[in-house]
Design an enzyme around this catalytic site. Sequence first.
Site, PDB file in Angstrom:
ATOM      1  N   HIS A   1     -11.194   6.654   6.438  1.00 32.43           N
ATOM      2  CA  HIS A   1     -12.015   5.930   5.466  1.00 32.43           C
ATOM      3  C   HIS A   1     -11.286   4.615   5.235  1.00 32.43           C
ATOM      4  O   HIS A   1     -10.307   4.558   4.523  1.00 32.43           O
ATOM      5  CB  HIS A   1     -12.137   6.728   4.166  1.00 32.43           C
TER       6      HIS A   1
ATOM      7  N   ARG B   1     -23.496   3.701   3.951  1.00 32.48           N
ATOM      8  CA  ARG B   1     -23.607   2.230   4.056  1.00 32.48           C
ATOM      9  C   ARG B   1     -24.130   1.841   5.435  1.00 32.48           C
ATOM     10  O   ARG B   1     -24.973   0.956   5.575  1.00 32.48           O
ATOM     11  CB  ARG B   1     -22.238   1.581   3.817  1.00 32.48           C
TER      12      ARG B   1
ATOM     13  N   ARG C   1       0.834  -1.210   0.000  1.00 32.26           N
ATOM     14  CA  ARG C   1       0.000   0.000   0.000  1.00 32.26           C
ATOM     15  C   ARG C   1       0.862   1.251   0.000  1.00 32.26           C
ATOM     16  O   ARG C   1       0.497   2.262  -0.596  1.00 32.26           O
ATOM     17  CB  ARG C   1      -0.917  -0.005   1.226  1.00 32.26           C
TER      18      ARG C   1
ATOM     19  N   ASP D   1     -19.075   5.585   3.812  1.00 30.46           N
ATOM     20  CA  ASP D   1     -19.180   4.585   4.888  1.00 30.46           C
ATOM     21  C   ASP D   1     -20.438   4.859   5.719  1.00 30.46           C
ATOM     22  O   ASP D   1     -21.144   3.921   6.108  1.00 30.46           O
ATOM     23  CB  ASP D   1     -17.966   4.638   5.828  1.00 30.46           C
TER      24      ASP D   1
HETATM   25  P1  6V0 Z   1     -10.050   3.656 -12.520  1.00 29.20           P
HETATM   26  O1  6V0 Z   1     -11.268   3.120 -13.207  1.00 29.20           O
HETATM   27  O2  6V0 Z   1      -8.749   2.967 -12.688  1.00 29.20           O
HETATM   28  O3  6V0 Z   1      -9.918   5.184 -12.938  1.00 29.20           O
HETATM   29  C1  6V0 Z   1      -8.807   5.968 -12.660  1.00 29.20           C
HETATM   30  C2  6V0 Z   1      -8.687   6.985 -13.769  1.00 29.20           C
HETATM   31  O4  6V0 Z   1      -7.614   7.870 -13.461  1.00 29.20           O
HETATM   32  C3  6V0 Z   1      -8.375   6.357 -15.145  1.00 29.20           C
HETATM   33  O5  6V0 Z   1      -9.302   6.806 -16.119  1.00 29.20           O
HETATM   34  C4  6V0 Z   1      -6.958   6.852 -15.436  1.00 29.20           C
HETATM   35  O6  6V0 Z   1      -6.712   7.026 -16.818  1.00 29.20           O
HETATM   36  C5  6V0 Z   1      -6.957   8.164 -14.676  1.00 29.20           C
HETATM   37  N1  6V0 Z   1      -5.608   8.665 -14.438  1.00 29.20           N
HETATM   38  C6  6V0 Z   1      -4.502   7.969 -14.071  1.00 29.20           C
HETATM   39  N2  6V0 Z   1      -3.444   8.778 -14.013  1.00 29.20           N
HETATM   40  C7  6V0 Z   1      -3.875  10.020 -14.340  1.00 29.20           C
HETATM   41  C8  6V0 Z   1      -3.244  11.293 -14.456  1.00 29.20           C
HETATM   42  N3  6V0 Z   1      -1.937  11.448 -14.194  1.00 29.20           N
HETATM   43  N4  6V0 Z   1      -3.989  12.341 -14.806  1.00 29.20           N
HETATM   44  C9  6V0 Z   1      -5.299  12.202 -15.066  1.00 29.20           C
HETATM   45  N5  6V0 Z   1      -5.954  11.036 -14.976  1.00 29.20           N
HETATM   46  C10 6V0 Z   1      -5.254   9.954 -14.621  1.00 29.20           C
HETATM   47  O7  6V0 Z   1     -10.318   3.710 -10.945  1.00 29.20           O
HETATM   48  P2  6V0 Z   1     -11.724   3.977 -10.224  1.00 29.20           P
HETATM   49  O8  6V0 Z   1     -12.451   5.043 -10.962  1.00 29.20           O
HETATM   50  O9  6V0 Z   1     -12.408   2.696  -9.954  1.00 29.20           O
HETATM   51  O10 6V0 Z   1     -11.232   4.553  -8.809  1.00 29.20           O
HETATM   52  C11 6V0 Z   1     -10.633   5.818  -8.739  1.00 29.20           C
HETATM   53  C12 6V0 Z   1     -10.139   6.114  -7.318  1.00 29.20           C
HETATM   54  O11 6V0 Z   1     -11.239   6.315  -6.432  1.00 29.20           O
HETATM   55  C13 6V0 Z   1      -9.318   4.968  -6.706  1.00 29.20           C
HETATM   56  O12 6V0 Z   1      -8.214   5.534  -6.018  1.00 29.20           O
HETATM   57  C14 6V0 Z   1     -10.296   4.332  -5.741  1.00 29.20           C
HETATM   58  O13 6V0 Z   1      -9.649   3.636  -4.704  1.00 29.20           O
HETATM   59  C15 6V0 Z   1     -11.021   5.569  -5.250  1.00 29.20           C
HETATM   60  N6  6V0 Z   1     -12.304   5.336  -4.571  1.00 29.20           N
HETATM   61  C16 6V0 Z   1     -12.565   6.077  -3.474  1.00 29.20           C
HETATM   62  C17 6V0 Z   1     -13.753   5.936  -2.782  1.00 29.20           C
HETATM   63  C18 6V0 Z   1     -14.004   6.779  -1.557  1.00 29.20           C
HETATM   64  O14 6V0 Z   1     -14.988   6.561  -0.834  1.00 29.20           O
HETATM   65  N7  6V0 Z   1     -13.168   7.744  -1.262  1.00 29.20           N
HETATM   66  C19 6V0 Z   1     -14.732   5.033  -3.230  1.00 29.20           C
HETATM   67  C20 6V0 Z   1     -14.497   4.321  -4.363  1.00 29.20           C
HETATM   68  C21 6V0 Z   1     -13.239   4.390  -5.104  1.00 29.20           C
END
Ligand code: 6V0
Length: 331
Positions: free
Chosen positions: A192, A168, A105, A165
Amino acid sequence: QAFFRPITNAAPPSPTKRQTKISVIGVGNVGMAIAQTILTQDLTDELVLIDNKADKLRGEMLDLQHAAAFLPRTKIYASVDYAVTAGSDLCIITAGARQNAGESRLNLLQRNLALFKSIVPPLARYSPQTVLLIVSNPVDVLTYLAWKLSGFPSNRVIGSGTNLDSSRFRFLIADHLDVNAQDVQAYIVGEHGDSSVALWSSISIGGVPVLSFLEKQQIAYEKETLENIHKAVIDSAYEVISLKGYTSWAIGYSVASLARSILRDQRKIHPVSVLAKGFYGISNEVFLSLPAQLGRGGVLGVTNVHLNEEELQRLRDSAKTILEVQTQLDL
Ligand code: 6V0
Protein backbone atom coordinates in the site's frame (compact mmCIF):
# COMPACT_ATOMS: atom_id res chain seq x y z
CA GLN A 1 -43.30 0.19 37.44
CA ALA A 2 -41.96 -1.00 34.10
CA PHE A 3 -42.59 1.07 31.03
CA PHE A 4 -43.92 -1.94 29.14
CA ARG A 5 -46.32 -4.40 30.68
CA PRO A 6 -45.00 -7.88 29.85
CA ILE A 7 -47.22 -10.20 27.84
CA THR A 8 -48.44 -12.98 30.08
CA ASN A 9 -47.91 -16.59 29.00
CA ALA A 10 -45.36 -15.48 26.44
CA ALA A 11 -43.28 -18.31 25.03
CA PRO A 12 -39.70 -18.34 26.39
CA PRO A 13 -37.28 -16.65 24.03
CA SER A 14 -35.55 -18.89 21.53
CA PRO A 15 -31.81 -19.08 22.13
CA THR A 16 -30.66 -15.61 21.09
CA LYS A 17 -28.03 -15.15 18.44
CA ARG A 18 -24.71 -13.94 19.81
CA GLN A 19 -24.21 -10.21 19.52
CA THR A 20 -21.56 -8.86 17.19
CA LYS A 21 -18.94 -6.51 18.60
CA ILE A 22 -16.48 -4.28 16.77
CA SER A 23 -13.74 -2.23 18.47
CA VAL A 24 -12.09 0.72 16.76
CA ILE A 25 -8.75 1.82 18.19
CA GLY A 26 -7.94 5.48 17.50
CA VAL A 27 -10.71 8.05 17.08
CA GLY A 28 -8.92 10.39 14.68
CA ASN A 29 -10.22 11.25 11.22
CA VAL A 30 -9.87 7.71 9.94
CA GLY A 31 -11.21 5.89 13.02
CA MET A 32 -14.29 8.10 13.15
CA ALA A 33 -15.02 7.77 9.41
CA ILE A 34 -14.86 3.99 9.86
CA ALA A 35 -17.07 4.11 12.98
CA GLN A 36 -19.73 6.21 11.33
CA THR A 37 -19.83 4.07 8.15
CA ILE A 38 -20.14 0.92 10.28
CA LEU A 39 -23.05 2.49 12.18
CA THR A 40 -24.97 3.68 9.13
CA GLN A 41 -24.51 0.27 7.46
CA ASP A 42 -25.84 -1.60 10.52
CA LEU A 43 -22.83 -3.95 10.68
CA THR A 44 -22.67 -4.58 14.43
CA ASP A 45 -24.67 -4.72 17.67
CA GLU A 46 -21.92 -3.14 19.78
CA LEU A 47 -19.32 -0.58 18.77
CA VAL A 48 -16.41 0.21 21.09
CA LEU A 49 -14.10 3.21 20.69
CA ILE A 50 -10.64 3.37 22.26
CA ASP A 51 -8.15 6.24 22.28
CA ASN A 52 -5.60 7.61 24.74
CA LYS A 53 -7.14 11.11 24.64
CA ALA A 54 -9.98 10.68 27.14
CA ASP A 55 -11.84 13.95 26.45
CA LYS A 56 -11.79 13.67 22.68
CA LEU A 57 -12.86 10.03 23.03
CA ARG A 58 -15.86 10.81 25.24
CA GLY A 59 -16.83 13.70 22.97
CA GLU A 60 -16.82 11.46 19.89
CA MET A 61 -18.82 8.76 21.72
CA LEU A 62 -21.50 11.23 22.84
CA ASP A 63 -21.71 12.81 19.40
CA LEU A 64 -22.38 9.40 17.81
CA GLN A 65 -24.80 8.35 20.56
CA HIS A 66 -26.84 11.51 19.94
CA ALA A 67 -27.63 10.22 16.45
CA ALA A 68 -29.42 7.18 17.94
CA ALA A 69 -32.85 8.33 16.76
CA PHE A 70 -31.65 8.17 13.15
CA LEU A 71 -29.60 4.98 13.26
CA PRO A 72 -30.10 1.24 13.69
CA ARG A 73 -29.88 0.31 17.39
CA THR A 74 -26.20 -0.13 18.20
CA LYS A 75 -24.70 0.11 21.68
CA ILE A 76 -21.77 2.52 21.61
CA TYR A 77 -19.10 2.41 24.32
CA ALA A 78 -15.81 4.24 24.75
CA SER A 79 -12.95 3.93 27.20
CA VAL A 80 -9.21 4.37 27.56
CA ASP A 81 -9.25 0.94 29.25
CA TYR A 82 -8.98 -2.09 26.92
CA ALA A 83 -11.23 -4.16 29.20
CA VAL A 84 -14.17 -2.61 27.35
CA THR A 85 -13.08 -4.41 24.14
CA ALA A 86 -13.47 -7.88 25.70
CA GLY A 87 -15.08 -10.42 23.38
CA SER A 88 -14.73 -8.34 20.20
CA ASP A 89 -15.27 -10.15 16.90
CA LEU A 90 -13.27 -7.56 15.00
CA CYS A 91 -10.68 -5.02 16.21
CA ILE A 92 -9.76 -2.25 13.79
CA ILE A 93 -6.53 -0.36 14.59
CA THR A 94 -6.28 3.18 13.22
CA ALA A 95 -4.15 4.72 15.98
CA GLY A 96 -0.95 6.14 14.67
CA ALA A 97 1.72 8.66 15.47
CA ARG A 98 1.86 11.59 13.07
CA GLN A 99 5.01 12.28 11.12
CA ASN A 100 6.94 15.22 12.62
CA ALA A 101 8.52 17.77 10.29
CA GLY A 102 11.85 16.41 9.09
CA GLU A 103 11.28 12.99 10.68
CA SER A 104 12.33 9.96 8.66
CA ARG A 105 9.77 7.27 7.82
CA LEU A 106 11.87 4.78 9.73
CA ASN A 107 11.80 6.91 12.86
CA LEU A 108 8.04 7.28 12.53
CA LEU A 109 7.77 3.54 12.17
CA GLN A 110 9.85 2.98 15.30
CA ARG A 111 7.43 5.22 17.22
CA ASN A 112 4.45 3.34 15.77
CA LEU A 113 6.06 0.07 16.84
CA ALA A 114 6.15 1.34 20.45
CA LEU A 115 2.49 2.34 20.08
CA PHE A 116 1.52 -1.09 18.72
CA LYS A 117 3.28 -2.74 21.67
CA SER A 118 0.81 -0.93 23.93
CA ILE A 119 -2.24 -1.70 21.76
CA VAL A 120 -1.98 -5.21 20.28
CA PRO A 121 -1.18 -7.35 23.37
CA PRO A 122 -4.17 -6.08 25.43
CA LEU A 123 -6.50 -6.50 22.44
CA ALA A 124 -5.30 -10.07 21.95
CA ARG A 125 -5.65 -10.79 25.67
CA TYR A 126 -9.22 -9.47 25.95
CA SER A 127 -10.41 -10.95 22.64
CA PRO A 128 -8.36 -14.07 21.92
CA GLN A 129 -10.68 -15.09 19.06
CA THR A 130 -10.89 -11.70 17.33
CA VAL A 131 -9.84 -10.79 13.82
CA LEU A 132 -7.33 -7.91 13.81
CA LEU A 133 -7.70 -5.41 10.97
CA ILE A 134 -4.84 -2.91 10.70
CA VAL A 135 -5.29 0.45 8.99
CA SER A 136 -2.47 2.58 10.50
CA ASN A 137 0.45 3.31 8.16
CA PRO A 138 2.78 1.96 6.94
CA VAL A 139 0.04 -0.65 6.92
CA ASP A 140 1.96 -3.67 5.57
CA VAL A 141 4.79 -3.48 8.10
CA LEU A 142 2.40 -2.66 10.97
CA THR A 143 0.24 -5.68 10.04
CA TYR A 144 3.36 -7.84 10.27
CA LEU A 145 4.10 -6.34 13.71
CA ALA A 146 0.51 -6.92 14.84
CA TRP A 147 0.84 -10.56 13.76
CA LYS A 148 4.06 -10.99 15.75
CA LEU A 149 2.76 -9.10 18.81
CA SER A 150 -0.59 -10.92 18.92
CA GLY A 151 0.67 -14.46 18.43
CA PHE A 152 -2.48 -15.05 16.33
CA PRO A 153 -2.59 -17.39 13.34
CA SER A 154 -1.98 -15.33 10.19
CA ASN A 155 -5.52 -15.78 8.85
CA ARG A 156 -6.78 -13.56 11.70
CA VAL A 157 -4.41 -10.64 11.06
CA ILE A 158 -5.27 -8.53 8.04
CA GLY A 159 -4.12 -5.13 6.77
CA SER A 160 -6.52 -2.89 4.87
CA GLY A 161 -3.72 -2.77 2.29
CA THR A 162 -4.62 -1.92 -1.31
CA ASN A 163 -8.38 -2.30 -0.88
CA LEU A 164 -8.53 1.49 -1.01
CA ASP A 165 -5.96 1.82 -3.83
CA SER A 166 -8.02 -0.68 -5.87
CA SER A 167 -11.17 1.34 -5.28
CA ARG A 168 -9.38 4.49 -6.48
CA PHE A 169 -8.16 2.50 -9.50
CA ARG A 170 -11.69 1.32 -10.33
CA PHE A 171 -13.00 4.86 -9.97
CA LEU A 172 -10.40 6.26 -12.38
CA ILE A 173 -10.94 3.50 -14.98
CA ALA A 174 -14.73 3.92 -14.69
CA ASP A 175 -14.39 7.67 -15.03
CA HIS A 176 -12.12 7.27 -18.06
CA LEU A 177 -14.54 4.88 -19.83
CA ASP A 178 -17.75 6.39 -18.45
CA VAL A 179 -19.01 3.19 -16.82
CA ASN A 180 -20.09 2.29 -13.28
CA ALA A 181 -17.13 1.64 -10.95
CA GLN A 182 -18.98 -1.36 -9.47
CA ASP A 183 -18.86 -3.02 -12.91
CA VAL A 184 -15.09 -2.57 -13.11
CA GLN A 185 -13.03 -5.47 -11.79
CA ALA A 186 -9.46 -4.37 -11.30
CA TYR A 187 -6.82 -5.07 -8.69
CA ILE A 188 -3.88 -3.25 -7.28
CA VAL A 189 -1.71 -5.56 -5.19
CA GLY A 190 1.61 -5.39 -3.34
CA GLU A 191 2.60 -2.59 -1.01
CA HIS A 192 0.00 0.00 0.00
CA GLY A 193 2.08 2.88 -1.26
CA ASP A 194 4.58 3.82 -3.88
CA SER A 195 5.61 0.30 -4.96
CA SER A 196 2.06 -1.02 -5.48
CA VAL A 197 1.41 -3.18 -8.55
CA ALA A 198 -1.48 -2.66 -10.98
CA LEU A 199 -2.71 -5.95 -12.47
CA TRP A 200 -3.61 -4.77 -15.96
CA SER A 201 -4.32 -8.26 -17.21
CA SER A 202 -7.00 -8.65 -14.50
CA ILE A 203 -9.13 -5.70 -15.59
CA SER A 204 -12.57 -6.56 -16.85
CA ILE A 205 -15.74 -4.59 -17.30
CA GLY A 206 -19.01 -6.45 -17.11
CA GLY A 207 -17.07 -9.69 -17.61
CA VAL A 208 -15.15 -8.46 -20.70
CA PRO A 209 -11.37 -8.58 -20.21
CA VAL A 210 -10.27 -5.12 -21.27
CA LEU A 211 -6.73 -5.66 -22.56
CA SER A 212 -7.50 -8.70 -24.72
CA PHE A 213 -10.63 -6.96 -26.01
CA LEU A 214 -8.57 -3.98 -27.14
CA GLU A 215 -5.98 -6.28 -28.71
CA LYS A 216 -8.61 -8.32 -30.59
CA GLN A 217 -10.22 -5.16 -31.91
CA GLN A 218 -6.73 -4.01 -32.83
CA ILE A 219 -7.36 -0.84 -30.91
CA ALA A 220 -4.03 0.66 -30.03
CA TYR A 221 -3.75 1.50 -26.39
CA GLU A 222 -0.96 3.49 -24.98
CA LYS A 223 0.93 1.78 -22.20
CA GLU A 224 1.59 5.27 -21.02
CA THR A 225 -2.13 5.95 -20.52
CA LEU A 226 -2.37 2.86 -18.31
CA GLU A 227 0.75 3.84 -16.38
CA ASN A 228 -0.69 7.31 -15.88
CA ILE A 229 -3.86 5.89 -14.36
CA HIS A 230 -1.75 3.83 -11.92
CA LYS A 231 0.38 6.87 -11.15
CA ALA A 232 -2.78 8.86 -10.44
CA VAL A 233 -3.80 6.16 -7.93
CA ILE A 234 -0.46 6.44 -6.14
CA ASP A 235 -0.65 10.23 -6.13
CA SER A 236 -4.28 10.44 -5.01
CA ALA A 237 -3.62 9.99 -1.28
CA TYR A 238 -0.91 12.69 -1.39
CA GLU A 239 -3.28 14.97 -3.31
CA VAL A 240 -6.15 14.59 -0.84
CA ILE A 241 -3.81 15.09 2.12
CA SER A 242 -2.30 18.22 0.58
CA LEU A 243 -5.80 19.60 -0.04
CA LYS A 244 -7.74 18.67 3.10
CA GLY A 245 -5.04 17.52 5.49
CA TYR A 246 -5.99 13.84 5.77
CA THR A 247 -8.07 11.18 4.00
CA SER A 248 -11.18 9.80 5.66
CA TRP A 249 -14.35 9.04 3.69
CA ALA A 250 -12.99 6.54 1.18
CA ILE A 251 -10.96 4.66 3.81
CA GLY A 252 -14.11 4.63 5.98
CA TYR A 253 -16.14 2.90 3.25
CA SER A 254 -13.24 0.66 2.28
CA VAL A 255 -12.78 -0.67 5.83
CA ALA A 256 -16.54 -1.01 6.40
CA SER A 257 -16.68 -3.22 3.28
CA LEU A 258 -13.98 -5.44 4.81
CA ALA A 259 -15.86 -5.55 8.15
CA ARG A 260 -19.01 -6.66 6.32
CA SER A 261 -17.23 -9.44 4.40
CA ILE A 262 -15.60 -10.74 7.58
CA LEU A 263 -18.48 -10.53 10.06
CA ARG A 264 -21.23 -11.55 7.63
CA ASP A 265 -19.08 -14.34 6.17
CA GLN A 266 -19.49 -12.92 2.66
CA ARG A 267 -16.55 -14.86 1.18
CA LYS A 268 -15.91 -11.87 -1.04
CA ILE A 269 -12.51 -11.24 -2.62
CA HIS A 270 -10.66 -8.10 -1.52
CA PRO A 271 -7.09 -7.05 -2.17
CA VAL A 272 -5.84 -6.87 1.42
CA SER A 273 -2.55 -7.28 3.22
CA VAL A 274 -1.99 -10.92 4.17
CA LEU A 275 1.01 -13.08 5.01
CA ALA A 276 2.41 -13.49 1.50
CA LYS A 277 4.97 -16.22 2.25
CA GLY A 278 4.44 -19.12 -0.13
CA PHE A 279 2.45 -17.17 -2.72
CA TYR A 280 3.78 -16.03 -6.11
CA GLY A 281 7.31 -17.14 -5.26
CA ILE A 282 7.59 -14.92 -2.16
CA SER A 283 9.61 -16.80 0.45
CA ASN A 284 9.87 -14.25 3.29
CA GLU A 285 7.55 -13.40 6.15
CA VAL A 286 6.11 -10.22 4.69
CA PHE A 287 2.58 -8.92 4.59
CA LEU A 288 1.43 -7.35 1.35
CA SER A 289 -1.81 -7.17 -0.55
CA LEU A 290 -3.05 -10.08 -2.62
CA PRO A 291 -6.63 -10.78 -3.73
CA ALA A 292 -7.91 -12.67 -0.68
CA GLN A 293 -11.23 -14.25 0.13
CA LEU A 294 -12.59 -12.93 3.44
CA GLY A 295 -15.13 -14.54 5.74
CA ARG A 296 -15.92 -15.20 9.40
CA GLY A 297 -12.53 -16.79 10.03
CA GLY A 298 -10.65 -13.88 8.49
CA VAL A 299 -8.58 -14.78 5.42
CA LEU A 300 -10.01 -17.94 3.86
CA GLY A 301 -7.66 -18.13 0.87
CA VAL A 302 -5.73 -16.25 -1.77
CA THR A 303 -6.93 -16.18 -5.37
CA ASN A 304 -4.66 -17.69 -7.95
CA VAL A 305 -4.66 -14.74 -10.36
CA HIS A 306 -2.59 -15.10 -13.48
CA LEU A 307 0.27 -12.60 -13.31
CA ASN A 308 2.47 -11.89 -16.31
CA GLU A 309 6.27 -11.84 -15.88
CA GLU A 310 6.41 -8.08 -15.39
CA GLU A 311 3.64 -8.11 -12.78
CA LEU A 312 5.33 -10.99 -10.93
CA GLN A 313 8.64 -9.15 -10.89
CA ARG A 314 7.02 -5.97 -9.60
CA LEU A 315 5.22 -7.91 -6.86
CA ARG A 316 8.50 -9.49 -5.72
CA ASP A 317 10.18 -6.06 -5.77
CA SER A 318 7.32 -4.72 -3.63
CA ALA A 319 7.93 -7.58 -1.17
CA LYS A 320 11.63 -6.69 -1.10
CA THR A 321 10.88 -3.01 -0.36
CA ILE A 322 8.70 -3.99 2.62
CA LEU A 323 11.21 -6.56 3.88
CA GLU A 324 14.03 -4.02 3.83
CA VAL A 325 12.09 -1.72 6.17
CA GLN A 326 11.04 -4.63 8.38
CA THR A 327 14.57 -5.89 8.96
CA GLN A 328 15.68 -2.47 10.26
CA LEU A 329 13.17 -2.60 13.11
CA ASP A 330 13.93 -3.44 16.72
CA LEU A 331 11.09 -5.82 17.53
P1 6V0 B 1 -5.20 11.09 13.51
O1 6V0 B 1 -6.37 11.96 13.17
O2 6V0 B 1 -3.95 11.70 14.02
O3 6V0 B 1 -5.73 9.99 14.53
C1 6V0 B 1 -4.90 9.12 15.22
C2 6V0 B 1 -5.57 8.81 16.54
O4 6V0 B 1 -4.79 7.84 17.23
C3 6V0 B 1 -5.69 10.04 17.47
O5 6V0 B 1 -7.03 10.20 17.90
C4 6V0 B 1 -4.76 9.69 18.62
O6 6V0 B 1 -5.18 10.24 19.85
C5 6V0 B 1 -4.83 8.18 18.60
N1 6V0 B 1 -3.73 7.56 19.33
C6 6V0 B 1 -2.42 7.91 19.34
N2 6V0 B 1 -1.74 7.13 20.18
C7 6V0 B 1 -2.62 6.26 20.72
C8 6V0 B 1 -2.52 5.19 21.66
N3 6V0 B 1 -1.34 4.86 22.21
N4 6V0 B 1 -3.62 4.51 21.98
C9 6V0 B 1 -4.81 4.83 21.44
N5 6V0 B 1 -4.97 5.82 20.54
C10 6V0 B 1 -3.90 6.53 20.19
O7 6V0 B 1 -4.78 10.25 12.22
P2 6V0 B 1 -5.76 9.72 11.06
O8 6V0 B 1 -7.02 9.22 11.68
O9 6V0 B 1 -5.84 10.71 9.97
O10 6V0 B 1 -4.92 8.47 10.50
C11 6V0 B 1 -4.76 7.32 11.29
C12 6V0 B 1 -3.83 6.32 10.60
O11 6V0 B 1 -4.46 5.74 9.46
C13 6V0 B 1 -2.53 6.94 10.09
O12 6V0 B 1 -1.46 6.04 10.38
C14 6V0 B 1 -2.76 7.04 8.60
O13 6V0 B 1 -1.56 7.07 7.87
C15 6V0 B 1 -3.55 5.76 8.37
N6 6V0 B 1 -4.29 5.68 7.11
C16 6V0 B 1 -4.28 4.50 6.46
C17 6V0 B 1 -4.96 4.32 5.27
C18 6V0 B 1 -4.91 2.98 4.58
O14 6V0 B 1 -5.38 2.85 3.44
N7 6V0 B 1 -4.37 1.96 5.19
C19 6V0 B 1 -5.71 5.38 4.72
C20 6V0 B 1 -5.77 6.56 5.39
C21 6V0 B 1 -5.03 6.81 6.63
